[in-house]
Scaffold this motif. Structure first.
Motif, short mmCIF file in Angstrom:
data_model
loop_
_atom_site.label_atom_id
_atom_site.label_comp_id
_atom_site.label_asym_id
_atom_site.label_seq_id
_atom_site.Cartn_x
_atom_site.Cartn_y
_atom_site.Cartn_z
N LEU A 85 0.83 -1.20 0.00
CA LEU A 85 0.00 0.00 0.00
C LEU A 85 0.87 1.25 0.00
CD1 LEU A 85 -2.81 1.27 0.13
CD2 LEU A 85 -2.70 1.09 2.63
N LYS A 86 1.93 1.22 0.76
CA LYS A 86 2.86 2.36 0.79
C LYS A 86 3.47 2.58 -0.58
CE LYS A 86 7.04 4.08 3.10
NZ LYS A 86 8.06 3.79 4.15
N LEU A 87 3.90 1.51 -1.23
CA LEU A 87 4.49 1.60 -2.56
C LEU A 87 3.51 2.21 -3.55
CD1 LEU A 87 6.86 0.87 -4.46
CD2 LEU A 87 5.81 -1.39 -4.73
N LEU A 88 2.26 1.77 -3.48
CA LEU A 88 1.25 2.20 -4.45
C LEU A 88 0.84 3.66 -4.24
CD1 LEU A 88 -0.29 0.99 -6.83
CD2 LEU A 88 -2.11 0.34 -5.24
N THR A 89 0.71 4.08 -3.00
CA THR A 89 0.27 5.45 -2.71
C THR A 89 1.39 6.47 -2.88
OG1 THR A 89 0.62 5.03 -0.34
CG2 THR A 89 -1.62 4.78 -1.18
N TYR A 90 2.63 6.03 -2.78
CA TYR A 90 3.76 6.96 -2.86
C TYR A 90 4.27 7.13 -4.29
CZ TYR A 90 4.48 7.59 2.17
OH TYR A 90 4.35 7.94 3.49
N ASP A 91 3.88 6.27 -5.21
CA ASP A 91 4.45 6.27 -6.56
C ASP A 91 3.36 6.44 -7.61
OD1 ASP A 91 5.77 5.76 -8.96
OD2 ASP A 91 7.08 4.23 -8.08
N GLU A 92 3.17 7.66 -8.07
CA GLU A 92 2.11 7.96 -9.04
C GLU A 92 2.38 7.29 -10.38
OE1 GLU A 92 -0.18 11.79 -11.11
OE2 GLU A 92 1.41 12.12 -9.62
N ALA A 93 3.65 7.25 -10.80
CA ALA A 93 3.99 6.62 -12.07
C ALA A 93 3.66 5.13 -12.05
CB ALA A 93 5.48 6.82 -12.38
N LEU A 94 3.91 4.49 -10.91
CA LEU A 94 3.58 3.07 -10.77
C LEU A 94 2.07 2.86 -10.86
CD1 LEU A 94 4.38 0.14 -10.12
CD2 LEU A 94 4.18 0.73 -7.68
N ARG A 95 1.31 3.71 -10.20
CA ARG A 95 -0.16 3.61 -10.27
C ARG A 95 -0.65 3.69 -11.71
NH1 ARG A 95 0.16 7.25 -5.98
NH2 ARG A 95 -0.75 8.98 -7.16
N THR A 96 -0.10 4.63 -12.45
CA THR A 96 -0.51 4.82 -13.84
C THR A 96 -0.19 3.59 -14.68
OG1 THR A 96 -0.15 7.22 -13.66
CG2 THR A 96 -0.22 6.27 -15.89
N THR A 97 1.01 3.05 -14.51
CA THR A 97 1.44 1.88 -15.29
C THR A 97 0.59 0.66 -14.95
OG1 THR A 97 3.72 2.70 -15.41
CG2 THR A 97 3.37 0.35 -15.81
N LEU A 98 0.40 0.41 -13.66
CA LEU A 98 -0.39 -0.75 -13.25
C LEU A 98 -1.82 -0.65 -13.74
CD1 LEU A 98 0.77 -1.21 -9.52
CD2 LEU A 98 1.56 -2.46 -11.54
N ALA A 99 -2.40 0.54 -13.63
CA ALA A 99 -3.79 0.74 -14.06
C ALA A 99 -3.93 0.53 -15.56
CB ALA A 99 -4.25 2.14 -13.67
N GLU A 100 -2.99 1.05 -16.32
CA GLU A 100 -3.05 0.90 -17.77
C GLU A 100 -2.93 -0.56 -18.17
OE1 GLU A 100 -3.63 1.90 -21.61
OE2 GLU A 100 -3.75 3.28 -19.90
N ASN A 101 -2.01 -1.28 -17.55
CA ASN A 101 -1.83 -2.70 -17.88
C ASN A 101 -3.04 -3.53 -17.46
OD1 ASN A 101 0.70 -2.22 -18.96
ND2 ASN A 101 1.79 -2.70 -17.07
N PHE A 102 -3.60 -3.21 -16.29
CA PHE A 102 -4.73 -3.99 -15.80
C PHE A 102 -5.98 -3.75 -16.63
CE2 PHE A 102 -7.71 -5.19 -12.16
CZ PHE A 102 -7.44 -6.54 -12.28
N SER A 103 -6.12 -2.54 -17.18
CA SER A 103 -7.30 -2.20 -17.97
C SER A 103 -7.34 -2.98 -19.29
CB SER A 103 -7.34 -0.70 -18.28
OG SER A 103 -6.33 -0.33 -19.20
N LYS A 104 -6.21 -3.56 -19.67
CA LYS A 104 -6.14 -4.31 -20.92
C LYS A 104 -6.69 -5.73 -20.78
CE LYS A 104 -2.21 -1.62 -22.58
NZ LYS A 104 -0.77 -1.62 -22.91
N ILE A 105 -7.03 -6.12 -19.55
CA ILE A 105 -7.66 -7.43 -19.36
C ILE A 105 -8.96 -7.46 -20.14
CG2 ILE A 105 -8.88 -8.88 -17.69
CD1 ILE A 105 -6.85 -8.19 -15.64
N ASN A 106 -9.12 -8.46 -20.95
CA ASN A 106 -10.37 -8.61 -21.70
C ASN A 106 -11.36 -9.35 -20.82
OD1 ASN A 106 -12.47 -9.25 -23.41
ND2 ASN A 106 -11.15 -9.74 -25.15
N CYS A 107 -12.17 -8.60 -20.08
CA CYS A 107 -13.08 -9.22 -19.10
C CYS A 107 -14.03 -10.20 -19.78
CB CYS A 107 -13.86 -8.15 -18.35
SG CYS A 107 -12.81 -7.05 -17.40
N LYS A 108 -14.54 -9.84 -20.94
CA LYS A 108 -15.41 -10.76 -21.66
C LYS A 108 -14.62 -11.93 -22.22
CE LYS A 108 -19.05 -7.56 -23.08
NZ LYS A 108 -19.78 -6.98 -24.22
N GLY A 109 -13.36 -11.64 -22.61
CA GLY A 109 -12.53 -12.69 -23.15
C GLY A 109 -12.26 -13.78 -22.13
N ILE A 110 -12.06 -13.40 -20.87
CA ILE A 110 -11.86 -14.38 -19.81
C ILE A 110 -13.06 -15.31 -19.77
CG2 ILE A 110 -11.71 -14.68 -17.32
CD1 ILE A 110 -10.18 -12.05 -17.19
#
Length: 354
Positions: A316-341
């Motif tokens: 939680l500390k890592l995620l809240t302290y690093d805005e660039a990390l949040r952006t990267t993780l969010a962008e990568n996670f949004s590529k999950i094809n929920c219907k595809g799963i």
């Protein structure tokens, strides 16, 4: 094919949301798609597609013959072939099948913690599995448990899915600063593990850097929620940790948030994670059930052991302290094809089940 979903309530729970999702999805593919609610209606009623046939049984007790015969009449009238029961609603379907042996019962297990339970704790369920045609489960652990313990051996792992829907509701305005909001989407009950998150928020003193925590989910006003509220009050966090209860504008709520949290000690494949992905949230999740199969730690989210407080705190500390990390993780996670799963799971196994 004519299919009806059966679920005990329409409150904002995972099994309930999946019952509605199945009914809505099948209404576009099948000759007939129905949804029957046995005990209690709720906010999910508004999300039922107009093409779905809907019936509320208003069941008053575990063995309510009036409700059973209403369901029997509904099945006969609509010439239903398959009864898809979710979680605890299987018992009502079995009672109907005793008088209509031709119907097929598909039971869907959404309860991740069952994989750790004994046969003795599930005696009625195991007996009723004699009447099931197929069993659907939401995790590989549940698949193994059912194959080992149930009389019905026709068991299939079917990942959860979400549907795109036009949701115009925008009623819940989250408090706090945009870009500094953490949302925790889960009913206030075990095994959702809210206290672990509250303690980490407090120990990291995230409020001092502008962060707020938002708990979205049904409040049962029991000892569990009382303990959470007492902790918030005792630590003077009322202005930073907010409880909203059940809400039906989830998409809008998530659009106002930056981080999505799941801290459960037991899960299958939570719809919550798929909803976080659809709204491009950076995700912090416990590594239980199927969560670690769709989240690669450090690439599209952060994982932690829900029994390891220090691990959660560090992540939680890592995620809240690093805005660039949040952006990267969010962008990568949004590529999950929920219907595809969902489609991959269905193409591999559910056709056989049907």
């Amino acid at each position: 094919m004519r299919v009806v979903q059966i679920v005990d309530s329409l409150q904002m729970g995972g099994a309930e949301r999946m019952a509605v999702n199945y009914a809505n999805a099948l209404s576009k593919e099948m000759t007939f798609s129905g949804l029957v609610v046995t005990r209690k209606e709720g906010q999910l009623t508004d999300q039922i597609d107009e093409k779905v046939s809907y019936l509320f049984l208003n069941k008053k007790s575990k063995v309510d013959f009036k409700a059973v015969f209403r369901l029997r009449k509904y099945i006969l009238k609509n010439r239903i072939d398959i009864v898809h029961t979710h979680s605890t609603s299987f018992f009502t379907a079995v009672l109907v099948k005793l008088t209509l042996p031709q119907i097929k019962i598909f039971w869907h297990d959404h309860f991740g913690n069952r994989a750790a339970e004994s046969k003795s704790k599930n005696k009625m369920l195991i007996f009723c599995s004699l009447f099931f045609t197929s069993i659907f489960v939401v995790s590989l652990q549940l698949e193994a448990w059912s194959k080992k313990n149930m009389f019905c051996k026709n068991v299939f792992f079917i990942p959860n899915f979400i549907l795109d829907r036009k949701e115009n509701l925008e009623t819940t305005r989250l408090k706090g600063i945009l870009g500094r909001r953490i949302v925790f989407l889960a009913n206030l009950k075990e095994p959702k593990n809210h206290m672990l998150m509250l303690k980490a928020f407090q120990d990291l003193r995230l409020q001092e850097s502008g962060w707020t925590l938002h708990l979205i989910g049904k409040d049962y006003f029991d000892s569990y929620s009382a303990y959470l509220k007492e902790f918030i009050k005792f630590n003077l966090l009322e202005s930073y940790i907010h409880l909203y209860g059940e809400r039906n504008d989830i998409k809008y709520i998530l659009s106002q948030s930056s981080i999505g949290v799941l801290a459960s000690t037991n899960e299958g494949l939570p719809i919550t994670l798929l909803e976080y992905a659809s709204e491009k949230l950076a995700v912090l999740s416990s590594n239980v059930g199927y969560c670690s199969q769709i989240i690669e730690n450090g690439f599209n989210g952060l994982l932690f052991d829900p029994l390891n407080y220090l691990e959660l705190k560090d992540q939680l500390k890592l995620l809240t302290y690093d805005e660039a990390l949040r952006t990267t993780l969010a962008e990568n996670f949004s590529k999950i094809n929920c219907k595809g799963i969902f489609k991959r799971g269905c193409n591999q196994k559910s056709n056989t089940a049907l």
